[in-house]
Design a protein around this motif. Structure first.
Motif, PDB file in Angstrom:
ATOM      1  N   ALA A 115      -2.397 -11.899  -3.118  1.00 27.12           N
ATOM      2  CA  ALA A 115      -0.924 -11.549  -2.614  1.00 27.12           C
ATOM      3  C   ALA A 115      -0.664 -10.026  -2.832  1.00 27.12           C
ATOM      4  CB  ALA A 115       0.049 -12.246  -3.876  1.00 27.12           C
ATOM      5  N   LEU A 116      -1.075  -9.490  -4.041  1.00 22.37           N
ATOM      6  CA  LEU A 116      -0.981  -8.094  -4.008  1.00 22.37           C
ATOM      7  C   LEU A 116      -1.750  -7.288  -2.832  1.00 22.37           C
ATOM      8  CD1 LEU A 116      -0.782  -7.148  -7.832  1.00 22.37           C
ATOM      9  CD2 LEU A 116       1.004  -6.524  -6.117  1.00 22.37           C
ATOM     10  N   ASP A 117      -3.001  -7.981  -2.586  1.00 23.14           N
ATOM     11  CA  ASP A 117      -3.736  -6.956  -1.802  1.00 23.14           C
ATOM     12  C   ASP A 117      -3.450  -7.012  -0.315  1.00 23.14           C
ATOM     13  OD1 ASP A 117      -6.368  -5.605  -1.381  1.00 23.14           O
ATOM     14  OD2 ASP A 117      -6.923  -7.253  -0.338  1.00 23.14           O
ATOM     15  N   ARG A 118      -2.830  -8.410  -0.054  1.00 22.25           N
ATOM     16  CA  ARG A 118      -2.142  -8.456   1.329  1.00 22.25           C
ATOM     17  C   ARG A 118      -1.045  -7.601   1.442  1.00 22.25           C
ATOM     18  NH1 ARG A 118      -2.460 -13.662   0.240  1.00 22.25           N
ATOM     19  NH2 ARG A 118      -0.400 -13.907  -0.295  1.00 22.25           N
ATOM     20  N   SER A 119      -0.351  -7.140   0.442  1.00 20.12           N
ATOM     21  CA  SER A 119       0.703  -6.214   0.657  1.00 20.12           C
ATOM     22  C   SER A 119       0.357  -4.848   1.038  1.00 20.12           C
ATOM     23  CB  SER A 119       1.703  -6.265  -0.519  1.00 20.12           C
ATOM     24  OG  SER A 119       1.017  -5.473  -1.728  1.00 20.12           O
ATOM     25  N   ARG A 120      -0.992  -4.430   0.713  1.00 16.68           N
ATOM     26  CA  ARG A 120      -1.542  -3.062   0.896  1.00 16.68           C
ATOM     27  C   ARG A 120      -0.918  -2.155   0.088  1.00 16.68           C
ATOM     28  NH1 ARG A 120      -5.007  -3.574   5.224  1.00 16.68           N
ATOM     29  NH2 ARG A 120      -4.920  -5.394   6.256  1.00 16.68           N
ATOM     30  N   LEU A 121       0.001  -2.447  -1.023  1.00 15.22           N
ATOM     31  CA  LEU A 121       0.733  -1.561  -1.580  1.00 15.22           C
ATOM     32  C   LEU A 121      -0.174  -0.730  -2.689  1.00 15.22           C
ATOM     33  CD1 LEU A 121       4.106  -3.300  -1.650  1.00 15.22           C
ATOM     34  CD2 LEU A 121       3.559  -1.157  -0.447  1.00 15.22           C
ATOM     35  N   PHE A 122      -1.139  -1.334  -3.096  1.00 13.65           N
ATOM     36  CA  PHE A 122      -1.755  -0.961  -4.377  1.00 13.65           C
ATOM     37  C   PHE A 122      -3.349  -0.168  -3.996  1.00 13.65           C
ATOM     38  CE2 PHE A 122      -4.385  -1.472  -8.243  1.00 13.65           C
ATOM     39  CZ  PHE A 122      -3.591  -0.335  -9.126  1.00 13.65           C
ATOM     40  N   PRO A 123      -3.402   0.849  -4.081  1.00 13.01           N
ATOM     41  CA  PRO A 123      -4.708   1.700  -3.642  1.00 13.01           C
ATOM     42  C   PRO A 123      -5.610   1.342  -4.200  1.00 13.01           C
ATOM     43  CG  PRO A 123      -3.226   3.185  -4.366  1.00 13.01           C
ATOM     44  CD  PRO A 123      -2.735   1.919  -4.764  1.00 13.01           C
ATOM     45  N   GLY A 124      -5.566   0.899  -5.657  1.00 16.31           N
ATOM     46  CA  GLY A 124      -6.795   0.666  -6.583  1.00 16.31           C
ATOM     47  C   GLY A 124      -7.311  -0.346  -6.612  1.00 16.31           C
ATOM     48  N   ARG A 125      -8.243  -0.708  -7.876  1.00 17.86           N
ATOM     49  CA  ARG A 125      -9.026  -1.780  -8.032  1.00 17.86           C
ATOM     50  C   ARG A 125      -8.170  -2.875  -8.832  1.00 17.86           C
ATOM     51  NH1 ARG A 125     -14.621   1.221  -8.174  1.00 17.86           N
ATOM     52  NH2 ARG A 125     -14.594   1.880  -5.958  1.00 17.86           N
ATOM     53  N   PHE A 126      -8.956  -3.983  -9.221  1.00 19.57           N
ATOM     54  CA  PHE A 126      -8.078  -5.045  -9.850  1.00 19.57           C
ATOM     55  C   PHE A 126      -8.974  -5.455 -11.012  1.00 19.57           C
ATOM     56  CE2 PHE A 126      -6.371  -5.200  -5.527  1.00 19.57           C
ATOM     57  CZ  PHE A 126      -5.043  -5.442  -5.660  1.00 19.57           C
ATOM     58  N   PRO A 164     -15.602   2.142  -1.104  1.00 20.23           N
ATOM     59  CA  PRO A 164     -15.369   3.554  -1.641  1.00 20.23           C
ATOM     60  C   PRO A 164     -14.032   4.138  -1.332  1.00 20.23           C
ATOM     61  CG  PRO A 164     -16.637   3.372   0.203  1.00 20.23           C
ATOM     62  CD  PRO A 164     -16.354   2.040  -0.060  1.00 20.23           C
ATOM     63  N   ARG A 165     -13.112   3.631  -0.390  1.00 20.08           N
ATOM     64  CA  ARG A 165     -11.971   3.971  -0.187  1.00 20.08           C
ATOM     65  C   ARG A 165     -11.065   3.789  -1.292  1.00 20.08           C
ATOM     66  NH1 ARG A 165     -11.810   1.563   5.616  1.00 20.08           N
ATOM     67  NH2 ARG A 165     -12.367   0.052   4.100  1.00 20.08           N
ATOM     68  N   ARG A 166     -11.155   2.900  -2.008  1.00 19.06           N
ATOM     69  CA  ARG A 166     -10.559   2.381  -3.085  1.00 19.06           C
ATOM     70  C   ARG A 166     -10.220   3.513  -4.378  1.00 19.06           C
ATOM     71  NH1 ARG A 166      -6.795  -2.436  -3.127  1.00 19.06           N
ATOM     72  NH2 ARG A 166      -7.869  -3.362  -1.125  1.00 19.06           N
ATOM     73  N   ASP A 167      -9.272   3.724  -4.860  1.00 26.08           N
ATOM     74  CA  ASP A 167      -8.860   4.525  -5.789  1.00 26.08           C
ATOM     75  C   ASP A 167      -9.422   4.077  -7.260  1.00 26.08           C
ATOM     76  OD1 ASP A 167      -8.283   6.406  -7.692  1.00 26.08           O
ATOM     77  OD2 ASP A 167      -6.032   6.349  -7.156  1.00 26.08           O
ATOM     78  N   ALA A 168     -10.701   4.488  -7.623  1.00 17.03           N
ATOM     79  CA  ALA A 168     -11.193   3.838  -8.770  1.00 17.03           C
ATOM     80  C   ALA A 168     -10.514   4.226 -10.117  1.00 17.03           C
ATOM     81  CB  ALA A 168     -12.766   4.344  -9.014  1.00 17.03           C
ATOM     82  N   GLY A 214     -12.876   6.758 -16.715  1.00 14.81           N
ATOM     83  CA  GLY A 214     -12.546   6.819 -15.348  1.00 14.81           C
ATOM     84  C   GLY A 214     -11.478   6.131 -14.830  1.00 14.81           C
ATOM     85  N   ILE A 215     -10.803   5.620 -15.800  1.00 13.73           N
ATOM     86  CA  ILE A 215      -9.565   4.915 -15.260  1.00 13.73           C
ATOM     87  C   ILE A 215      -8.370   5.666 -15.818  1.00 13.73           C
ATOM     88  CG2 ILE A 215      -8.145   2.565 -15.451  1.00 13.73           C
ATOM     89  CD1 ILE A 215     -10.751   1.246 -15.282  1.00 13.73           C
ATOM     90  N   ASP A 216      -7.322   5.935 -15.048  1.00 14.93           N
ATOM     91  CA  ASP A 216      -6.265   6.820 -15.602  1.00 14.93           C
ATOM     92  C   ASP A 216      -5.082   5.729 -15.791  1.00 14.93           C
ATOM     93  OD1 ASP A 216      -7.665   9.013 -15.219  1.00 14.93           O
ATOM     94  OD2 ASP A 216      -6.928   9.628 -13.415  1.00 14.93           O
TER      95      ASP A 216
END
Lengths: 198, 198
Positions: free
Chosen positions: B92-103, B74-78, B134-136
């Motif tokens: 790879a992107l998730d490891r970088s922790r740079l993207f707060p949203g979903r995939f 729930p902490r992810r930006d939907a 719901g997705i911007d």
């Protein structure tokens, strides 16, 4: 983040020699994508080896039976014994199919630096095997390193006097070796052991 | 020869990307020598992953739960969605922790050469996710290859008109990149996308 289960698998694979964190992740993705073709067979193979693992009480080889497949093979020449440092060396020699006899794994090499003494290796067991008789030749197949050669000399001294021919692997130019690229030690060995042209 | 069980394990390991026959043998010897520290944990980890493997029905990520840990967090930006080619890219992107949203994992890229068409990728599912609202913002994070960029263009056209901001990863010099060593394509991209000095 990947789930804790997937992380644990990545970490377990990353500990294998030759795999780091990055290649372990690629391996995990491969296992996950090819579940039936990769993960299931690996799991089954690992399980079977894990269940049946045994160290041969005669030669020190690792196998799924004791005595190992080599010691139990009646087609092997029981009169020739090849002494190696590690199981990996045994496997390398055995893959070449060049040695028809049996093996003896020392479990390492003498090393003043690492504090490895004769009693840490299975040298006493080797002497007992030779004293029991039936072996004509011992091939000392230690690595061509200082420690390997020290170990070979030590063993040669220990078994001096037993009715057994003791030989060791030849040293010299490796196949394909170019003089310009070889170290002086190898050149010196090759020159010292030079042979008349047939 | 090693026993059939050990051979089977070597062959199963040799099929992993990054491992060949030689490194697989080294890995098997390591597993055998460190039975408790290496073989047993690897076996347990493999078993757990093999039992629980699931593909997230929302985003296509591979995890041990469905929905996956990221979709369920729930902490992810939907409202932000990053579209990638493969699960490996997501990780790879998730490891970088740079993207707060979903995939959203496409499962590949369009390729005339390999005969991969839009209906072979999860593009329809992506459009449905966007239509549900719901997705911007959609970040197209395809690889900077011809096929990756073709895929990005195709998707951008497919979702044109939806009330969503579509962006893509910047192209240019990689960190530490030296001009003298970079290919002309990268230099051209970096020059074309040049920005005023802040």
């Amino acid at each position: 983040m990947a789930s804790p289960e997937i992380d644990a698998l990545t970490q377990a694979l990353a500990k294998l020699p030759g795999l780091g964190p990055r290649s372990a992740r690629r391996a995990v993705l491969h296992l996950i994508k090819k579940r039936e073709a990769a993960l299931v067979p690996l799991l089954a193979a690992l399980e079977r080896v894990g269940r049946n693992l045994a160290t041969c009480s005669t030669c020190g080889n690792v196998d799924t039976t004791d005595p190992c497949g080599i010691c139990a093979d009646p087609r092997r020449d029981a009169r020739a014994l090849c002494v190696v440092e590690e199981v990996a060396d045994l496997w390398a020699l055995d893959r070449s199919r060049l040695f028809p006899g049996r093996f003896h794994v020392l479990g390492g090499r003498l090393s003043a630096l690492e504090g490895i003494r004769p009693e840490d290796l299975s040298i006493d067991a080797l002497v007992r095997r030779l004293e029991e008789g039936g072996i004509d030749e011992v091939v000392l197949a230690m690595n061509a390193t200082l420690e390997g050669q020290t170990t070979a000399h030590y063993i040669a001294e220990r078994i001096e006097g037993l009715p057994v021919r003791v030989t060791q692997l030849a040293h010299g130019l490796p196949v394909g070796g170019e003089l310009d690229y070889l170290d002086e030690g190898t050149l010196a060995q090759a020159l010292r052991a030079r042979r008349p042209v047939a």
